[in-house]
Design a protein around this motif. Structure first.
Motif, mmCIF file in Angstrom:
data_model
loop_
_atom_site.group_PDB
_atom_site.id
_atom_site.type_symbol
_atom_site.label_atom_id
_atom_site.label_comp_id
_atom_site.label_asym_id
_atom_site.label_seq_id
_atom_site.Cartn_x
_atom_site.Cartn_y
_atom_site.Cartn_z
ATOM 1 N N VAL A 1 -1.621 -4.469 -14.335
ATOM 2 C CA VAL A 1 -1.574 -4.711 -15.777
ATOM 3 C C VAL A 1 -0.332 -4.058 -16.366
ATOM 4 C CG1 VAL A 1 -4.079 -4.918 -16.075
ATOM 5 C CG2 VAL A 1 -3.013 -2.667 -16.114
ATOM 6 N N GLY A 2 -0.128 -4.240 -17.661
ATOM 7 C CA GLY A 2 0.997 -3.596 -18.326
ATOM 8 C C GLY A 2 1.769 -4.584 -19.177
ATOM 9 N N SER A 3 2.698 -4.063 -19.974
ATOM 10 C CA SER A 3 3.407 -4.925 -20.917
ATOM 11 C C SER A 3 4.277 -5.952 -20.186
ATOM 12 C CB SER A 3 4.251 -4.074 -21.864
ATOM 13 O OG SER A 3 5.054 -3.188 -21.125
ATOM 14 N N ASN B 1 2.461 -0.937 -26.671
ATOM 15 C CA ASN B 1 1.467 -0.038 -27.271
ATOM 16 C C ASN B 1 0.081 -0.236 -26.665
ATOM 17 O OD1 ASN B 1 3.256 1.226 -28.915
ATOM 18 N ND2 ASN B 1 2.935 -0.170 -30.658
ATOM 19 N N ASP B 2 -0.301 -1.500 -26.536
ATOM 20 C CA ASP B 2 -1.623 -1.787 -25.963
ATOM 21 C C ASP B 2 -1.713 -1.267 -24.531
ATOM 22 O OD1 ASP B 2 -2.276 -2.987 -28.265
ATOM 23 O OD2 ASP B 2 -2.183 -5.063 -27.523
ATOM 24 N N ALA B 3 -0.637 -1.483 -23.782
ATOM 25 C CA ALA B 3 -0.649 -1.072 -22.379
ATOM 26 C C ALA B 3 -0.705 0.451 -22.278
ATOM 27 C CB ALA B 3 0.588 -1.600 -21.662
ATOM 28 N N PHE B 4 -0.029 1.119 -23.227
ATOM 29 C CA PHE B 4 -0.058 2.578 -23.214
ATOM 30 C C PHE B 4 -1.481 3.073 -23.426
ATOM 31 C CE2 PHE B 4 0.380 6.867 -24.730
ATOM 32 C CZ PHE B 4 1.345 7.374 -23.871
ATOM 33 N N LYS B 5 -2.167 2.450 -24.360
ATOM 34 C CA LYS B 5 -3.557 2.839 -24.643
ATOM 35 C C LYS B 5 -4.446 2.538 -23.452
ATOM 36 C CE LYS B 5 -3.486 2.391 -29.628
ATOM 37 N NZ LYS B 5 -3.420 1.240 -30.528
ATOM 38 N N LEU B 6 -4.213 1.396 -22.837
ATOM 39 C CA LEU B 6 -5.015 1.013 -21.675
ATOM 40 C C LEU B 6 -4.827 2.028 -20.554
ATOM 41 C CD1 LEU B 6 -6.777 -1.212 -20.362
ATOM 42 C CD2 LEU B 6 -4.672 -2.247 -19.520
ATOM 43 N N ASN B 7 -3.598 2.470 -20.381
ATOM 44 C CA ASN B 7 -3.297 3.428 -19.324
ATOM 45 C C ASN B 7 -3.902 4.788 -19.605
ATOM 46 O OD1 ASN B 7 -2.003 4.801 -17.154
ATOM 47 N ND2 ASN B 7 -0.437 5.489 -18.592
ATOM 48 N N SER B 8 -3.771 5.247 -20.851
ATOM 49 C CA SER B 8 -4.231 6.604 -21.139
ATOM 50 C C SER B 8 -5.740 6.656 -21.291
ATOM 51 C CB SER B 8 -3.557 7.109 -22.412
ATOM 52 O OG SER B 8 -3.966 6.297 -23.488
ATOM 53 N N GLY B 9 -6.377 5.505 -21.432
ATOM 54 C CA GLY B 9 -7.826 5.514 -21.602
ATOM 55 C C GLY B 9 -8.193 5.489 -23.065
ATOM 56 N N GLU C 1 11.740 7.630 -17.512
ATOM 57 C CA GLU C 1 11.773 6.790 -18.698
ATOM 58 C C GLU C 1 10.759 7.367 -19.704
ATOM 59 O OE1 GLU C 1 13.496 2.546 -18.739
ATOM 60 O OE2 GLU C 1 13.497 3.924 -17.114
ATOM 61 N N GLY C 2 11.158 7.507 -20.984
ATOM 62 C CA GLY C 2 10.330 8.182 -21.974
ATOM 63 C C GLY C 2 8.870 7.762 -22.024
ATOM 64 N N PRO C 3 8.586 6.476 -22.254
ATOM 65 C CA PRO C 3 7.193 6.047 -22.367
ATOM 66 C C PRO C 3 6.404 6.287 -21.078
ATOM 67 C CG PRO C 3 8.664 4.370 -23.254
ATOM 68 C CD PRO C 3 9.532 5.390 -22.596
ATOM 69 N N VAL C 4 7.091 6.221 -19.944
ATOM 70 C CA VAL C 4 6.419 6.486 -18.669
ATOM 71 C C VAL C 4 6.052 7.966 -18.592
ATOM 72 C CG1 VAL C 4 6.676 6.444 -16.160
ATOM 73 C CG2 VAL C 4 7.685 4.621 -17.551
ATOM 74 N N ALA C 5 7.012 8.805 -18.983
ATOM 75 C CA ALA C 5 6.775 10.245 -18.980
ATOM 76 C C ALA C 5 5.629 10.605 -19.927
ATOM 77 C CB ALA C 5 8.049 10.986 -19.372
ATOM 78 N N ASP C 6 5.577 9.959 -21.097
ATOM 79 C CA ASP C 6 4.496 10.239 -22.055
ATOM 80 C C ASP C 6 3.136 10.056 -21.395
ATOM 81 O OD1 ASP C 6 6.270 10.770 -24.062
ATOM 82 O OD2 ASP C 6 6.232 8.725 -24.890
ATOM 83 N N GLY C 7 2.990 8.941 -20.676
ATOM 84 C CA GLY C 7 1.718 8.665 -20.015
ATOM 85 C C GLY C 7 1.431 9.654 -18.900
#
Ligand code: ARG
Length: 495
Positions: free
Chosen positions: A59-61, A252-260, A191-197
């Motif tokens: 999954v993912g963006s 954004n959706d994928a980030f939420k999906l990843n973080s739970g 990569e920033g968003p990857v690091a955030d997760g």
């Protein structure tokens, strides 16, 4: 006769395994228009694996974008999860039609592939252990540090630019985190968003305030050089997506999906959640492991079966009266035994595809490699067996008027095979373990699944321990079974 029976039993069991597993393997073959996208699914929120209702899904963006591209083309989307640094070779050799993997269109890459318009702008950051964020505040402070990066990424190039930096490139982003946690590296470029997760799931790690020069990097889709038709279609889809701001929403959706967070948890709750223990992981991901076991057994059985047939032929050539045959067989054996199986695998999968335009599927490449590799070892085992049969047997058979061929077929080879049966069984055990290298090209075997579970659970060790235990149980049971067969055979000798 006994030998023939057990051989028959062996072939029969292989057949059964084949019948059980083959449908699974061939399910992917479908007619109709399809488009194959290659990516490295270790890069949440862009592309990652997730256990959704007990099923492994990528999954993912980037997947959402890929789906749109395929839908606009009226094609069926097929995804191949490949190590990041193998993506460009895979595209070049025509195994995949495009790469959507958070890839930055660099000048170097542009020499080999064509890129679509930019679909997203990402940024680069430095991650360290939480207690080290005060130590690393500027690019200069990284001088001489040990730095983790993904192999073949632009992060590797960025790290190369840091004076005296000791680079430690790995295949998967999750392994970078592991290197940080185990003090193998001091910092990582990500990569920033990857690091955030990642830091959300690794509370002991943190993103530093370091400003990387030119840190805003675009992402684009890669296609084979000159494939303007596909590129045009991709750009059209991207234009619509961008006009509606959909890519940001996908991310954004994928980030939420990843973080739970999509399950209603807050960032704090995720951080405080206890880590699942090894039994929990095994139970939650049992489907992954089960699928891996099937692939591993299927591959090994096929490897030994074809290795057996090819090996027998090669050993006969090796013992032939005709010197050209002997020489050919010897060369075959020496080359295959003298080069690493991983190299053979990559040559068959990528090299042959490029040189002769034959595209084996990952499973086919895996089976071919395991078969020819083990055929070289089995050929030598057979030769020893054949040469070990008492000369008197040949002499007796020949003096009874049997031809050379008939002597070999009816007298020598059955005895030889019987005497080397334990060695053949051993080869099977070896192949089960060695087959783990096929995960390299993306065969979903046990090792591949273990890696997938590692990147989903953010747990470095447990998924590997589980895989090790399963490999052990498989080889242990197999050796015990072989022991029983062997004892039966020797008992029949005593009669
Ligand atoms: N943007 C970086 C690059 O192009 C990293 C991409 C890594 N992608 C991935 N799926 N792991 O090199």
């Amino acid at each position: 006769m006994k030998v023939c029976k057990s051989l028959f039993a062996l072939c029969f069991s292989v057949l059964i395994v084949f019948l059980v597993v083959a449908p699974m393997a061939s399910a992917a073959q479908d007619t109709g228009k399809k488009i194959v996208v290659g990516l490295s699914a270790d890069f949440a929120p862009y592309e990652f694996r997730k256990n959704i209702n007990g099923k492994d899904e990528i999954v993912g963006s980037d997947i959402e974008i890929a789906k749109r591209v395929a839908a606009d083309m009226g094609a069926e989307l097929q995804i191949q999860d490949i190590a990041f640094d193998s993506l460009l070779p895979a595209l070049d050799s025509g195994r995949i039609d495009m790469i959507i993997s958070g890839m930055t269109p660099t000048d170097e890459r542009r020499q080999n592939v064509d890129f679509s318009d930019t679909y997203y702008i990402s940024r680069q950051v430095i991650v360290t252990r939480a207690e080290d964020t005060t130590k690393f505040k500027t690019m200069e402070s990284l001088k001489g540090a040990a730095i983790g990066v993904q192999r073949g990424s632009i992060q590797q190039d960025i790290a190369k630019g840091i004076e005296g930096a000791k680079l430690s490139p790995v295949d998967k982003v999750s392994d970078i985190m592991l290197q940080l946690e185990s003090n193998r590296v001091d910092a990582a470029v990500m990569e920033g968003p990857v690091a955030d997760g990642q830091v959300l799931n690794h509370p002991d790690l943190a993103i530093t305030d370091i400003q990387i020069p030119d840190s805003d990097t675009p992402m684009a889709i890669a296609v084979q050089k000159g494939n303007t038709e596909l590129l045009g279609q991709i750009n059209k889809t991207l234009a619509t997506l961008k006009a509606n701001n959909e890519v940001d929403k996908f991310v954004n959706d994928a980030f939420k999906l990843n973080s739970g967070e999509s399950t209603g948890e807050t960032a704090e709750q995720i951080k405080d959640k206890p880590k699942p223990n090894i039994f929990q992981i095994f139970w939650d991901y049992r489907n992954y492991y089960w699928q891996g076991i099937q692939y591993t057994l299927f591959l090994s059985a096929m490897g030994v079966l074809f290795g057996f047939i090819i090996g027998l032929i090669v050993s006969l050539l090796r013992l032939s009266q005709i010197s050209v045959f002997r020489w050919l067989a010897m060369t075959y054996i020496e080359i295959l035994r003298g080069t690493p199986m991983l190299v053979q695998l990559l040559i068959i999968h990528y090299g042959i595809a490029q040189a002769f335009n034959i595209n084996f599927t990952v499973l086919e490449s895996g089976i071919i490699t395991l078969s020819i590799n083990s055929s070289a070892y089995l050929a030598e085992i057979f030769r020893a067996g054949i040469q070990g049969v008492d000369r008197g047997q040949t002499e007796a058979a020949r003096s009874l008027g049997m031809s050379y061929g008939a002597t070999m077929r009816h007298i020598i080879i059955p005895q030889a095979i019987k005497s080397v049966l334990p060695a053949i069984g051993n080869e099977f055990v070896v192949i089960i373990k060695e087959s783990s290298i096929v995960s390299f090209i993306g065969v979903a075997d046990l090792m591949f699944q273990a890696q997938a579970v590692r990147s989903i659970t953010y747990s470095a060790l447990s998924p590997l321990i589980i895989a090790a235990a399963i490999y052990f149980v498989m080889t242990f049971i197999l050796s015990k079974l072989l022991g029983i067969v062997e004892r039966r055979l020797s008992a029949s000798d005593q009669r």
